[in-house]
Design a protein around this motif. Structure first.
Motif, PDB file in Angstrom:
ATOM      1  N   VAL A   8     -17.559  -1.298   9.062  1.00 48.02           N
ATOM      2  CA  VAL A   8     -17.972  -2.529   9.736  1.00 48.02           C
ATOM      3  C   VAL A   8     -18.562  -2.304  11.115  1.00 48.02           C
ATOM      4  N   THR A   9     -18.396  -1.127  11.701  1.00 48.38           N
ATOM      5  CA  THR A   9     -18.975  -0.858  13.021  1.00 48.38           C
ATOM      6  C   THR A   9     -20.260  -0.038  12.935  1.00 48.38           C
ATOM      7  N   PHE A  14     -21.742  -4.229  16.572  1.00 46.32           N
ATOM      8  CA  PHE A  14     -20.444  -4.591  16.009  1.00 46.32           C
ATOM      9  C   PHE A  14     -19.348  -3.644  16.511  1.00 46.32           C
ATOM     10  N   LYS A  15     -18.233  -4.232  16.885  1.00 41.31           N
ATOM     11  CA  LYS A  15     -17.082  -3.479  17.359  1.00 41.31           C
ATOM     12  C   LYS A  15     -15.847  -3.881  16.549  1.00 41.31           C
ATOM     13  N   ALA A  16     -14.838  -3.039  16.600  1.00 44.63           N
ATOM     14  CA  ALA A  16     -13.610  -3.332  15.862  1.00 44.63           C
ATOM     15  C   ALA A  16     -12.407  -2.778  16.609  1.00 44.63           C
ATOM     16  N   ALA A  17     -11.243  -3.284  16.234  1.00 44.33           N
ATOM     17  CA  ALA A  17      -9.984  -2.795  16.803  1.00 44.33           C
ATOM     18  C   ALA A  17      -8.859  -3.100  15.821  1.00 44.33           C
ATOM     19  N   ALA A  18      -7.755  -2.412  16.000  1.00 48.68           N
ATOM     20  CA  ALA A  18      -6.569  -2.632  15.168  1.00 48.68           C
ATOM     21  C   ALA A  18      -5.334  -2.539  16.043  1.00 48.68           C
ATOM     22  N   VAL A 174     -26.273  -1.780   7.058  1.00 55.44           N
ATOM     23  CA  VAL A 174     -25.307  -2.681   6.422  1.00 55.44           C
ATOM     24  C   VAL A 174     -24.033  -1.880   6.191  1.00 55.44           C
ATOM     25  N   GLY A 175     -22.914  -2.406   6.651  1.00 56.37           N
ATOM     26  CA  GLY A 175     -21.639  -1.710   6.468  1.00 56.37           C
ATOM     27  C   GLY A 175     -20.560  -2.688   6.066  1.00 56.37           C
ATOM     28  N   GLY A 176     -19.501  -2.188   5.459  1.00 65.12           N
ATOM     29  CA  GLY A 176     -18.447  -3.093   5.042  1.00 65.12           C
ATOM     30  C   GLY A 176     -17.110  -2.419   4.857  1.00 65.12           C
ATOM     31  N   MET A 177     -16.077  -3.243   4.842  1.00 65.82           N
ATOM     32  CA  MET A 177     -14.732  -2.777   4.510  1.00 65.82           C
ATOM     33  C   MET A 177     -14.081  -3.854   3.650  1.00 65.82           C
ATOM     34  N   PHE A 194     -15.269  -7.698   4.197  1.00 63.80           N
ATOM     35  CA  PHE A 194     -16.024  -8.030   5.401  1.00 63.80           C
ATOM     36  C   PHE A 194     -17.238  -7.107   5.476  1.00 63.80           C
ATOM     37  N   VAL A 195     -18.418  -7.703   5.485  1.00 63.28           N
ATOM     38  CA  VAL A 195     -19.667  -6.943   5.522  1.00 63.28           C
ATOM     39  C   VAL A 195     -20.438  -7.353   6.767  1.00 63.28           C
ATOM     40  N   THR A 196     -20.947  -6.367   7.496  1.00 63.41           N
ATOM     41  CA  THR A 196     -21.693  -6.624   8.719  1.00 63.41           C
ATOM     42  C   THR A 196     -23.071  -5.983   8.623  1.00 63.41           C
ATOM     43  N   THR A 197     -24.047  -6.620   9.255  1.00 62.11           N
ATOM     44  CA  THR A 197     -25.393  -6.054   9.284  1.00 62.11           C
ATOM     45  C   THR A 197     -26.098  -6.461  10.570  1.00 62.11           C
ATOM     46  N   ASP A 198     -26.987  -5.599  11.049  1.00 65.07           N
ATOM     47  CA  ASP A 198     -27.801  -5.933  12.214  1.00 65.07           C
ATOM     48  C   ASP A 198     -29.157  -6.495  11.804  1.00 65.07           C
TER      49      ASP A 198
END
Length: 407
Positions: A8-9, A14-18, A174-177, A194-198
């Motif tokens: 997803v990053t 796009f950024k992520a955290a856990a 395009v990325g996803g998890m 969850f899929v993200t794309t620029d």
């Protein structure tokens, strides 16, 4: 199209955290956040189960009634399903907490939950988790991977994938998890994705792309025949690739669809192969069906057959169970025309021809069925329609996992 490392990053912005919020689990992360530096257009597909979890209802409102989304908050352990007005209020409280710390509108925050049905989420821990993740947001591939790990429940491996394509001279990513292992039998998607794309693409075309692709990807997965209350796939596009906005069908839309199909197909297969207790991914390909609808129905009937799934676990070429499952699917076909093959990395073997055994070598069949990815291919010889469904074998461990899931 180039397959790249990431999730997803992988896409720009796009950024992520856990974090470990101790919602249900101890000693592991159980909350994830995905955030875009700029507002995104959002698309979504959701469970068709009449019993819908609170986060599904919240996300449907955001996706269908608001112009933009910028963050996703997901927790594992408790599903926030069958929790009434209080549970829906907790979705708002989660969004409000994220909005305050991120400086974005609450109606641009999507929420998702997965885990035990019927329990109220500890909202204080959820809010604390949101506050803990915001300062840790990072655009690294590692941050995306940690987010993918945090949303796991009975999953045994994290699930993520990313690709790059060129649209209008610009590199689009395009990325996803996703997560999913049990209660998998979707009528739109499966569990959480969850899929993200620029890519720069209109909201209308983004939803059109997702809705169309779901039918051949997440919709073709079944682990156990149970459609979840929480099934959600969200697709966010922030436009930071700088391509000319995709506003209609054409070459650019087709390229985007190709990338999205790869992402969703890979994630679907990862879910099927990681079904609860599974030892093998079981793929069913139907060739030569009269219609697409027939092909879909036939493939799903086989992939959901408990007797067939048990035979795959036992590496037993019990082809009669497959023919039987096609026979009760409701599709009309001539069983005396059907050819059936088993295929894996160990080889390909024709099992029946025109509805009758070929006299195949049982030892060779067992060898083929002993791989961790096994395909059954049925040629119906009725037309030119095709479909592929994914599932897994049925093992002793599936019962063990689900007999004490709440304890």
């Amino acid at each position: 199209m180039e397959i790249i490392t990431g999730g997803v990053t992988a896409a720009k912005g796009f950024k992520a955290a856990a974090t470990a919020a101790e919602i249900k689990y101890k000693g592991r992360t159980d909350m994830a956040m995905v955030y875009s530096e700029v507002p995104c257009v959002a698309a979504g597909t959701f469970t068709t189960n009449v019993v819908k979890a609170a986060p599904v209802k919240w996300d449907q409102d955001v996706v269908y009634n608001h112009p933009a989304a910028q963050a996703v908050i997901c927790n594992s352990g408790i599903a926030n399903a069958c929790t009434g007005a209080e549970g829906y209020g907790y979705c708002k409280a989660t969004a409000d907490a994220a909005a305050e710390i991120l400086g974005i509108p609450a109606d641009s925050v999507l929420v998702a939950s997965t885990g035990v049905i019927g329990m109220q989420i500890p909202i204080d821990r959820i809010v604390n988790g949101v506050k803990a993740m915001a300062p840790k947001l990072d655009g690294s591939l590692e941050a995306g991977t940690e987010a993918a790990k945090a949303i796991m429940t009975t999953d045994t491996v994290k699930k993520e994938v990313a690709v790059q394509i060129e649209i209008g001279g610009k590199t689009v990513t395009v990325g996803g998890m996703c997560k999913g292992s049990g209660m998998i039998h979707p009528n739109m998607c499966t569990m959480l994705g969850f899929v993200t794309t620029d890519a720069a693409i209109s909201k209308e075309m983004l939803q059109k792309a997702l809705s169309a692709n779901i039918k051949d990807t997440f919709n073709m997965v079944s682990v156990d025949g149970d459609t979840s209350t929480n099934d959600t796939v969200l697709l966010l596009a922030n436009g930071m690739a700088g391509n000319l906005e995709i506003t209609e069908e054409g070459a650019d839309f087709d390229k985007f669809m190709e990338a999205l199909n790869y992402i969703n197909t890979c994630l679907s297969k990862k879910i099927a192969g990681d079904g609860e207790g599974a030892t093998a991914l079981f793929e069913v390909k139907i060739l030569g069906a009269k219609t697409k609808e027939d092909a879909v129905t036939l493939s799903k009937s086989v992939v959901t057959s408990s007797l067939t799934k048990a035979a795959i676990y036992g590496h037993d070429a019990n082809w009669g169970r497959i023919l039987c499952a096609m026979g009760y699917s409701g599709v009309q076909f001539d069983p005396e025309k059907v050819d059936l093959y088993f295929e894996s990395r160990a080889g390909k073997l024709k099992i029946i021809e025109n509805g009758v055994s070929t006299g195949y070598d049982e030892a060779e069949a067992t060898k083929i069925l002993s791989e961790d990815e096994v395909t059954a291919i049925a040629d119906m010889k009725m037309g030119d329609a095709t479909a592929t469904a994914w599932g897994c074998d049925l093992t002793y461990d599936y019962v063990k996992i689900n007999a004490d899931y709440r304890s």
